[in-house]
Design a protein around this motif. Structure first.
Motif, PDB file in Angstrom:
ATOM      1  N   VAL A   1      50.413  39.356  65.028  1.00 41.65           N
ATOM      2  CA  VAL A   1      50.541  40.131  63.787  1.00 41.65           C
ATOM      3  C   VAL A   1      49.369  39.874  62.837  1.00 41.65           C
ATOM      4  O   VAL A   1      48.770  40.830  62.324  1.00 41.65           O
ATOM      5  N   PRO A   2      48.991  38.604  62.549  1.00 45.89           N
ATOM      6  CA  PRO A   2      47.795  38.400  61.717  1.00 45.89           C
ATOM      7  C   PRO A   2      46.537  39.020  62.315  1.00 45.89           C
ATOM      8  O   PRO A   2      45.691  39.548  61.575  1.00 45.89           O
ATOM      9  N   LEU A   3      46.399  38.961  63.638  1.00 41.86           N
ATOM     10  CA  LEU A   3      45.239  39.588  64.270  1.00 41.86           C
ATOM     11  C   LEU A   3      45.279  41.108  64.096  1.00 41.86           C
ATOM     12  O   LEU A   3      44.235  41.750  63.908  1.00 41.86           O
ATOM     13  N   PHE A   4      46.480  41.683  64.139  1.00 46.57           N
ATOM     14  CA  PHE A   4      46.635  43.122  63.904  1.00 46.57           C
ATOM     15  C   PHE A   4      46.224  43.487  62.483  1.00 46.57           C
ATOM     16  O   PHE A   4      45.492  44.466  62.262  1.00 46.57           O
ATOM     17  N   PHE A   5      46.650  42.696  61.506  1.00 45.54           N
ATOM     18  CA  PHE A   5      46.230  42.917  60.121  1.00 45.54           C
ATOM     19  C   PHE A   5      44.709  42.824  59.988  1.00 45.54           C
ATOM     20  O   PHE A   5      44.068  43.662  59.343  1.00 45.54           O
ATOM     21  N   ALA A   6      44.127  41.778  60.595  1.00 44.91           N
ATOM     22  CA  ALA A   6      42.684  41.573  60.498  1.00 44.91           C
ATOM     23  C   ALA A   6      41.930  42.729  61.149  1.00 44.91           C
ATOM     24  O   ALA A   6      40.903  43.181  60.624  1.00 44.91           O
ATOM     25  N   TRP A   7      42.433  43.223  62.280  1.00 46.44           N
ATOM     26  CA  TRP A   7      41.762  44.339  62.964  1.00 46.44           C
ATOM     27  C   TRP A   7      41.792  45.602  62.104  1.00 46.44           C
ATOM     28  O   TRP A   7      40.773  46.304  61.977  1.00 46.44           O
ATOM     29  N   LEU A   8      42.934  45.896  61.498  1.00 44.97           N
ATOM     30  CA  LEU A   8      43.032  47.076  60.634  1.00 44.97           C
ATOM     31  C   LEU A   8      42.064  46.979  59.459  1.00 44.97           C
ATOM     32  O   LEU A   8      41.367  47.945  59.126  1.00 44.97           O
TER      33      LEU A   8
ATOM     34  N   LEU B   1      48.333  46.270  52.275  1.00 46.05           N
ATOM     35  CA  LEU B   1      47.512  45.075  52.423  1.00 46.05           C
ATOM     36  C   LEU B   1      46.460  44.935  51.325  1.00 46.05           C
ATOM     37  O   LEU B   1      46.096  43.811  50.959  1.00 46.05           O
ATOM     38  N   THR B   2      45.960  46.041  50.802  1.00 54.04           N
ATOM     39  CA  THR B   2      44.800  45.987  49.901  1.00 54.04           C
ATOM     40  C   THR B   2      45.133  46.255  48.447  1.00 54.04           C
ATOM     41  O   THR B   2      44.312  45.987  47.575  1.00 54.04           O
ATOM     42  N   ASP B   3      46.326  46.769  48.165  1.00 51.66           N
ATOM     43  CA  ASP B   3      46.670  47.170  46.805  1.00 51.66           C
ATOM     44  C   ASP B   3      46.658  45.974  45.860  1.00 51.66           C
ATOM     45  O   ASP B   3      47.224  44.922  46.154  1.00 51.66           O
ATOM     46  N   GLY B   4      45.998  46.130  44.711  1.00 48.93           N
ATOM     47  CA  GLY B   4      45.981  45.098  43.681  1.00 48.93           C
ATOM     48  C   GLY B   4      44.808  44.147  43.748  1.00 48.93           C
ATOM     49  O   GLY B   4      44.577  43.388  42.799  1.00 48.93           O
ATOM     50  N   TYR B   5      44.050  44.164  44.837  1.00 48.37           N
ATOM     51  CA  TYR B   5      42.923  43.249  44.980  1.00 48.37           C
ATOM     52  C   TYR B   5      41.620  43.910  44.550  1.00 48.37           C
ATOM     53  O   TYR B   5      41.447  45.124  44.682  1.00 48.37           O
ATOM     54  N   ASP B   6      40.717  43.100  44.052  1.00 41.54           N
ATOM     55  CA  ASP B   6      39.367  43.557  43.784  1.00 41.54           C
ATOM     56  C   ASP B   6      38.761  44.039  45.109  1.00 41.54           C
ATOM     57  O   ASP B   6      38.960  43.397  46.149  1.00 41.54           O
ATOM     58  N   PRO B   7      38.045  45.171  45.109  1.00 43.01           N
ATOM     59  CA  PRO B   7      37.486  45.689  46.372  1.00 43.01           C
ATOM     60  C   PRO B   7      36.656  44.667  47.148  1.00 43.01           C
ATOM     61  O   PRO B   7      36.581  44.736  48.374  1.00 43.01           O
TER      62      PRO B   7
END
Length: 296
Positions: free
Chosen positions: A190-197, A221-227
């Motif tokens: 699952v973490p590898l899947f997140f990292a791949w996306l 996964l990306t909402d709220g973070y600085d780009p």
């Protein structure tokens, strides 16, 4: 709503760790606080804490069966969501000539939310099944054994450990195999899947390129973070897996385990304090407050 999602995710991530601390570190809470934690565990595969009249052991008495249950049930839920949703979208979009991938992509946020919810509790249960065993010496060998030394899994005293070729005691092979399978799937794949996306969508997620359908679907996964720190959710996932997963492999309840837990929590808190990955002061304050509360 878009501003509230990251805040809710921060609070829920804090809850995912706190709800598992007692079992990971063998902490004996005061009765009043234990009642609160039992309610919190409703989303950590501990529904029986709220419904004590329906113990999990009655449904699946063997730890191996429980591990298979927490491994396969979430996967079955996710597979059902994908199959039903993709079929419905495909039948709706077929007349426009769209591909099957176009029907699956809108389901990605739902899948990511489910994975976000399931990963910490499922992984924690598996790591606790891999925890060291605690041995006791008896003057008279207990019934059913010829050995005066009997070892139990330190996180589940109903499991009698077995001696392996290296003269070390571990959970029985069926439990050990099921636990390793859960760890590989949920703490590895699952973490590898997140990292791949995130890697595939890195150009759009960092706003160096125009948004794409994939980058928009990754808002979980990306909402709220600085780009610049669009990948920070991987750090948060590592924090959860470390504090309520990997540290269970150190003798639960020992001073060494608690010391390493405190040092790890302080180190992760210091890294976040230095980087400040969120895109607003409110989210930064909320996240740092949660991180400091974990230290306490």
């Amino acid at each position: 709503i878009s501003n509230g999602r990251p805040a809710a995710k921060i609070l829920f991530s804090f809850y995912q760790i706190v709800a598992q601390v007692g079992e990971t570190y063998n902490v004996q809470y005061p009765p009043a606080y234990r009642g609160i934690v039992n309610v919190l565990q409703v989303l950590t595969f501990k529904v029986t804490k709220v419904l004590p009249s329906l113990p999990l052991q009655c449904l699946s008495p063997d730890l191996r069966d429980q591990l298979l249950y927490v491994n396969l049930l979430p996967l079955a839920v996710i597979a059902a969501v994908v199959v039903v949703g993709a079929t419905r979208n495909y039948l709706h979009q077929r007349e426009h000539g769209e591909s099957l991938s176009a029907a699956i992509l809108p389901l990605l946020p739902t899948v990511l939310v489910l994975l976000f919810v399931f990963v910490p509790p499922v992984s924690s249960i598996a790591f606790r099944a891999l925890a060291p065993c605690e041995c006791f010496s008896y003057d008279v060998s207990p019934a059913g054994t010829d050995d005066s030394v009997v070892c139990f899994l330190s996180t589940d005293r109903s499991v009698v450990c077995e001696r392996y070729a290296d003269d070390a005691y571990h959970a029985p092979p069926p439990v050990l195999g099921a636990a390793i399978a859960v760890v590989v799937v949920w703490a590895g794949c699952v973490p590898l899947f997140f990292a791949w996306l995130l890697f595939v969508a890195r150009g759009s997620a960092s706003r160096k390129q125009s948004p794409t359908a994939l980058s928009r679907a990754l808002f979980v996964l990306t909402d709220g973070y600085d780009p610049r720190f669009f990948w920070w959710e991987l750090f948060e996932l590592f924090r959860k897996l470390l504090l309520v997963g990997f540290l269970a492999l150190i003798t639960p309840g020992s001073l060494l385990q608690q010391f390493i837990g405190v040092v790890a929590t302080l180190s992760l808190f210091a890294i976040e304090l230095y980087i400040r990955p969120f895109d607003s002061h409110v989210k930064t304050f909320l996240s740092l407050t949660s991180g400091f509360a974990l230290v306490l």
